[in-house]
Design a protein around this motif. Structure first.
Motif, short mmCIF file in Angstrom:
data_model
loop_
_atom_site.label_atom_id
_atom_site.label_comp_id
_atom_site.label_asym_id
_atom_site.label_seq_id
_atom_site.Cartn_x
_atom_site.Cartn_y
_atom_site.Cartn_z
N ARG A 1 61.18 -66.55 60.83
CA ARG A 1 61.81 -66.90 62.06
C ARG A 1 63.19 -67.66 61.24
O ARG A 1 64.36 -67.51 61.84
CB ARG A 1 61.12 -68.19 62.67
CG ARG A 1 59.83 -67.52 63.44
CD ARG A 1 59.42 -68.79 64.26
NE ARG A 1 58.45 -69.12 63.46
CZ ARG A 1 58.01 -70.63 63.50
NH1 ARG A 1 58.69 -71.31 64.40
NH2 ARG A 1 57.18 -70.85 62.91
N ALA A 2 63.01 -68.15 60.08
CA ALA A 2 64.39 -69.03 59.67
C ALA A 2 65.41 -67.74 59.35
O ALA A 2 66.52 -67.78 59.39
CB ALA A 2 64.02 -69.75 58.37
N LEU A 3 64.67 -66.39 58.69
CA LEU A 3 65.79 -65.59 58.36
C LEU A 3 66.44 -64.97 59.58
O LEU A 3 67.39 -64.55 59.66
CB LEU A 3 64.89 -64.34 57.66
CG LEU A 3 64.56 -64.36 56.19
CD1 LEU A 3 63.51 -63.37 55.67
CD2 LEU A 3 65.73 -64.50 55.48
N ALA A 4 65.83 -64.88 60.74
CA ALA A 4 66.18 -64.49 62.11
C ALA A 4 67.09 -65.64 62.78
O ALA A 4 67.44 -65.31 63.73
CB ALA A 4 65.18 -64.30 62.96
N ALA B 1 64.28 -73.03 59.94
CA ALA B 1 65.08 -73.45 58.27
C ALA B 1 64.94 -74.79 58.16
O ALA B 1 64.56 -75.02 56.73
CB ALA B 1 66.27 -72.92 58.63
N SER B 2 65.10 -75.56 59.12
CA SER B 2 64.98 -76.95 58.68
C SER B 2 63.59 -77.52 58.39
O SER B 2 63.46 -78.14 57.24
CB SER B 2 65.43 -78.03 59.90
OG SER B 2 66.67 -77.91 60.30
N GLU B 3 62.40 -76.94 58.83
CA GLU B 3 61.14 -77.14 58.63
C GLU B 3 60.86 -76.58 57.23
O GLU B 3 60.19 -77.14 56.47
CB GLU B 3 60.05 -76.42 59.70
CG GLU B 3 58.98 -77.04 59.42
CD GLU B 3 57.98 -76.59 60.53
OE1 GLU B 3 56.98 -76.31 60.66
OE2 GLU B 3 58.54 -76.30 61.65
N ALA C 1 66.83 -57.41 64.60
CA ALA C 1 66.22 -57.26 65.78
C ALA C 1 65.61 -58.42 66.31
O ALA C 1 65.79 -59.09 67.40
CB ALA C 1 65.19 -56.00 65.74
N LEU C 2 64.96 -59.19 65.25
CA LEU C 2 64.58 -60.70 65.59
C LEU C 2 65.66 -61.66 66.02
O LEU C 2 65.58 -62.42 66.72
CB LEU C 2 63.61 -61.10 64.50
CG LEU C 2 62.23 -60.52 64.19
CD1 LEU C 2 61.53 -60.91 62.72
CD2 LEU C 2 61.51 -60.75 65.43
#
Length: 171
Positions: free
Chosen positions: A154-157, A163-165, A121-122
């Motif tokens: 947020r990275a998983l979404a 993901a870079s951060e 969903a995210l």
């Protein structure tokens, strides 16, 4: 099809398959088995759009396929059959340790199973918002709401910046 043509052919409540974000032929996405809840109109950017039940933002007409009522009903029934059923938690009362531990393990398993639908969903929300390049509301939402979600979530979404951060040791 423009908004006037769509409105001439289809009324509010028309059964549709709607594809927020991307159409299936363009990549992995989500199909909504839904109905229109407004007439088609032009967005602020001049795109013909319509709002559908169960979706908080408009969808471009290029991502909306009107379908016959029987096709819609069959798709809706197939969705219901595919939905996982979640058991109602039972009060344990004065359960023994041997009764409590399996119940707790089962609850943990159910919670882990619910993780992927939440991530999906995210992912859909993130793709929808980032696809609205130039849309002031979407950009504001990304800046104010999306950034409040934990970085690893947020990275998983699918947020590549998050993901870079994370890769740089940011969290």
């Amino acid at each position: 099809m423009n908004a006037a043509e769509f409105n001439a052919l289809y009324s509010i409540g028309t059964p549709v398959f709607a594809y927020p974000g991307i159409r299936p032929e363009d990549g992995p996405g989500t199909r909504l088995v839904t109905r229109t809840r407004t007439e088609a109109q032009l967005s602020a950017f001049g795109d013909p759009v319509v709002w559908v039940e169960g979706e908080g933002s408009y969808i471009c007409l290029t991502h909306v396929d009107p379908v016959a009522e029987d096709v819609w009903e069959a798709a809706r029934e197939a969705e219901k059959q595919a939905e996982p059923t979640v058991a109602t938690p039972q009060r344990l009362g004065h359960a023994t340790r041997d009764e409590t531990i399996p119940a707790l393990l089962a609850t943990i398993k159910e919670l882990r199973a619910s993780r992927q639908p939440l991530i999906d969903a995210l992912t859909r929300v993130h793709h929808s918002m980032t696809a609205c390049v130039g849309d002031e509301w979407a950009m504001e939402w990304l800046g104010e709401v999306w950034t409040q979600i934990p970085l690893h979530v947020r990275a998983l979404a699918g947020d590549q910046d998050a993901a870079s951060e994370l890769g740089e040791g940011g969290a």
